[in-house]
Design an enzyme around this catalytic site. Structure first.
Site, PDB file in Angstrom:
ATOM      1  N   LYS A 269       0.841  -1.199   0.000  1.00 52.59           N
ATOM      2  CA  LYS A 269       0.000   0.000   0.000  1.00 52.59           C
ATOM      3  C   LYS A 269       0.875   1.248   0.000  1.00 52.59           C
ATOM      4  O   LYS A 269       2.034   1.210   0.411  1.00 52.59           O
ATOM      5  CB  LYS A 269      -0.870   0.022   1.268  1.00 52.59           C
ATOM      6  CG  LYS A 269      -1.984  -0.998   1.293  1.00 52.59           C
ATOM      7  CD  LYS A 269      -2.817  -0.852   2.564  1.00 52.59           C
ATOM      8  CE  LYS A 269      -3.929  -1.891   2.619  1.00 52.59           C
ATOM      9  NZ  LYS A 269      -4.931  -1.717   1.544  1.00 52.59           N
ATOM     10  N   ARG A 343     -10.138 -11.584   1.645  1.00 51.67           N
ATOM     11  CA  ARG A 343     -10.975 -12.629   1.052  1.00 51.67           C
ATOM     12  C   ARG A 343     -10.279 -13.993   1.096  1.00 51.67           C
ATOM     13  O   ARG A 343     -10.949 -15.032   1.160  1.00 51.67           O
ATOM     14  CB  ARG A 343     -11.380 -12.222  -0.373  1.00 51.67           C
ATOM     15  CG  ARG A 343     -10.220 -12.020  -1.306  1.00 51.67           C
ATOM     16  CD  ARG A 343     -10.597 -11.232  -2.547  1.00 51.67           C
ATOM     17  NE  ARG A 343     -10.716  -9.788  -2.298  1.00 51.67           N
ATOM     18  CZ  ARG A 343     -11.058  -8.897  -3.215  1.00 51.67           C
ATOM     19  NH1 ARG A 343     -11.325  -9.286  -4.456  1.00 51.67           N
ATOM     20  NH2 ARG A 343     -11.136  -7.613  -2.911  1.00 51.67           N
TER      21      ARG A 343
HETATM   22  N1  BES Z   1      -8.135  -3.841   4.252  1.00 48.51           N
HETATM   23  C1  BES Z   1      -8.273  -3.410   2.911  1.00 48.51           C
HETATM   24  C2  BES Z   1      -9.562  -2.618   2.663  1.00 48.51           C
HETATM   25  C3  BES Z   1      -9.708  -1.309   3.413  1.00 48.51           C
HETATM   26  C4  BES Z   1      -9.391  -0.118   2.794  1.00 48.51           C
HETATM   27  C5  BES Z   1     -10.211  -1.281   4.696  1.00 48.51           C
HETATM   28  C6  BES Z   1      -9.551   1.083   3.468  1.00 48.51           C
HETATM   29  C7  BES Z   1     -10.380  -0.079   5.376  1.00 48.51           C
HETATM   30  C8  BES Z   1     -10.041   1.108   4.749  1.00 48.51           C
HETATM   31  C9  BES Z   1      -8.270  -4.613   1.983  1.00 48.51           C
HETATM   32  O1  BES Z   1      -7.484  -5.667   2.376  1.00 48.51           O
HETATM   33  C10 BES Z   1      -7.717  -4.134   0.663  1.00 48.51           C
HETATM   34  O2  BES Z   1      -6.585  -3.772   0.635  1.00 48.51           O
HETATM   35  N2  BES Z   1      -8.550  -4.170  -0.375  1.00 48.51           N
HETATM   36  C11 BES Z   1      -8.146  -3.748  -1.659  1.00 48.51           C
HETATM   37  C12 BES Z   1      -8.697  -4.720  -2.663  1.00 48.51           C
HETATM   38  C13 BES Z   1      -8.149  -4.546  -4.048  1.00 48.51           C
HETATM   39  C14 BES Z   1      -6.677  -4.882  -4.071  1.00 48.51           C
HETATM   40  C15 BES Z   1      -8.916  -5.430  -4.976  1.00 48.51           C
HETATM   41  C16 BES Z   1      -8.694  -2.340  -1.894  1.00 48.51           C
HETATM   42  O3  BES Z   1      -9.801  -2.048  -1.417  1.00 48.51           O
HETATM   43  O4  BES Z   1      -7.992  -1.534  -2.494  1.00 48.51           O
HETATM   44 MN    MN Z   2      -5.485  -5.476   1.759  1.00 47.09          MN
END
Ligand code: BES
Ligand code: MN
Ligand code: ZN
Length: 491
Positions: A269, A343
């Protein structure tokens, strides 16, 4: 936790007295007494401020001198519109108005005891603080109030309604404590230890370590944990509130995403905001808090909570984009983005939950997608389900407790995005409908049990104070699911 006691309406001789007063109904008996004791200052203040006892309005009057220091009037609005949420918000306002002093009471007029107890719940929920790591707080920054007296004409009936609500507050606090805890102190093993401590509530707890999960074929969950020095855990938390094995013996099952920190893994990230990912375990925190609430109020239901606990990190042992993993269901997954890790964790835990328990209903909670924040903001959690009845029950329970959910569609067309060239599926689709595609992924692991998924990425953490929810961890879902159980699943 703030202590609450229940007494009849005698004029307190010290501290702050908060009077909850409706716009149109009869004033509490204490209103007249206090007005007389202040030589009419209370009614003069009400007139001068044109204070009409509207909902959410308040007005402060100095006390009569010796003893009672302050009188605070909190408006409840029209008496016909008073419900549990109105009372909770008023209780929260009462706590905020009175927290600086050591002694306080809240008085209400003639209202149903069950409603009065909700004012106590609001006060307790509003009192939550996470102060574990503050060593230099000045005394005047700490609330002094440790005990609040609720004064009403029927204290015995209110006292009787209280333990069940107190259990819900306790469960919410457990969830908020877990979600607030930083990731250096709350690793998966520490999280599991904290869960094990809850056996004192009468919960039956099993902790699974990586060897056991390997035997069960949890290749998806374990792949996420690979990059971290902290080993994975799964906890199974059972509450058996029904004797024997009657028709309702099959449990209702709750599954929580417990990523104690989500760096994104190799698909790392960006730096800004990454600290928020300490609360990527909020689904698990909610499930744990909910199970504590059900046990605490001796709910007449069989329920099981399962949480998958991992840390998503980068290292020479981390999983890579392009890796293929085998899930407990036997289905293989091409991991195209290591940041779509929630997931993967849920895939194995959901599969295990339905395979072992054959639950009446299976509900998962996860901070699963940033896309749900784009879609719904922070007002509603995303709801996805393969069962219209369960979805309706959840929506209705959410409205009743003020934890709102909004259903989004699912369907074959969205599922297509998950097709992989090399495995049974990939772990990401495209950007469009990202939260829905994530739900389609989960759906592949729940068999045919009635299932619902709550995407709580937008609601698990709040950046502003609300009536009963100080900013920070909200425990979103504890009260919603407690209400779902109480209304539809208790025998
Ligand atoms: N934990 C994150 C989602 C999230 C984002 C929670 C902001 C709380 C605040 C999750 O694991 C994630 O990173 N999801 C990705 C999915 C994508 C790679 C398909 C996302 O939402 O960008
Ligand atoms: Mn994630
Ligand atoms: Zn995540």
């Amino acid at each position: 936790m703030l202590d609450i006691d229940f007494n009849d309406a005698t004029l307190p001789s010290a501290g702050t007295l908060v009077l909850l007063v409706t716009e149109d109904g009869e004033r509490p008996a204490l209103y007249a007494r206090v007005d007389a004791a202040t030589g009419g200052a209370v009614s003069r203040a009400v007139d001068a401020a044109e204070f009409g006892f509207g909902r959410g309005k308040s007005c402060v009057v100095l006390g009569p001198g010796a003893g009672l220091a302050r009188i605070v009037l909190v408006g409840l609005g029209k008496s016909a519109d008073i419900d549990a949420q109105v009372m909770e918000a008023a209780g929260g306002a009462a706590f905020q108005a009175a927290k600086a002093g050591a002694v306080a009471s809240v008085a209400v007029g003639v209202l149903p005891a069950a409603l009065v107890a909700h004012a106590a719940l609001g006060a307790v929920l509003s009192s939550y603080r996470f102060d574990l790591y503050r060593t230099r707080q000045k005394p005047d920054e700490r609330p002094k109030l440790a005990r609040l007296s609720v004064l009403s004409p029927q204290p015995d009936a209110v006292r009787e309604a209280w333990p069940a609500l107190r259990a819900i507050a306790h469960g919410s606090f457990i969830a908020r404590d877990l979600v607030s805890e930083p990731a250096n102190t709350l690793t998966p093993p520490v999280f599991a230890d904290r869960i094990a401590d809850l056996s004192s509530l009468g919960l039956e707890i099993e902790i699974f370590e990586p060897d056991r999960m390997q035997e069960l074929g949890f290749g998806a969950l374990l792949a996420v944990a690979m990059g971290s020095d902290a080993p994975a855990r799964m906890a199974v938390i059972q509450w058996r509130g029904l004797p024997g094995d009657g028709p309702d013996a099959a449990p209702i099952a709750f599954v929580g995403k417990g990523v104690t920190f989500d760096s994104g893994g190799i698909s790392i990230k960006q730096a800004g905001g990454m600290e928020d990912m300490k609360w990527d375990m909020a689904g698990a925190g909610t499930v744990v808090g909910l199970m504590a609430a059900l046990a605490g109020r001796r709910a007449r239901v069989n329920a099981v909570g399962l949480v998958g606990l991992v840390e998503n990190m980068l290292s020479g042992r981390a999983q890579r984009p392009g890796d293929v993993v085998r899930s407990a269901s036997g289905q293989t997954i091409e991991v195209l983005n290591t940041d779509a890790e929630g997931r993967l964790v849920l895939a194995d835990v959901l599969w295990y939950a339905q395979d072992r328990f054959r639950p009446r209903a299976l509900i998962d909670l996860a901070t699963l997608t940033g896309a749900i924040i784009v879609a719904l903001g922070h007002e509603h959690a995303g709801l996805f389900s393969n069962d219209d009845k369960l979805a309706d029950q959840l929506a209705e329970a959410g409205l009743a407790v003020g934890e709102k959910v909004w259903r989004l569609p699912m369907g074959e067309a969205y599922d297509k995005g998950l097709r992989s060239e090399i495995a049974d599926m990939k772990n990401i689709g495209g950007r469009p409908g990202g939260s829905i595609v994530a739900a389609q992924f989960l759906r592949r692991f729940v068999g045919d049990v009635p299932w619902a998924h709550l995407d709580i990425a937008g609601t698990a953490w709040s950046s502003k104070d609300a009536a009963c929810i100080p900013k920070g961890a909200t425990a979103f879902g504890v009260r919603l699911l407690d209400r779902l159980v109480a209304t539809h699943y208790e025998g």
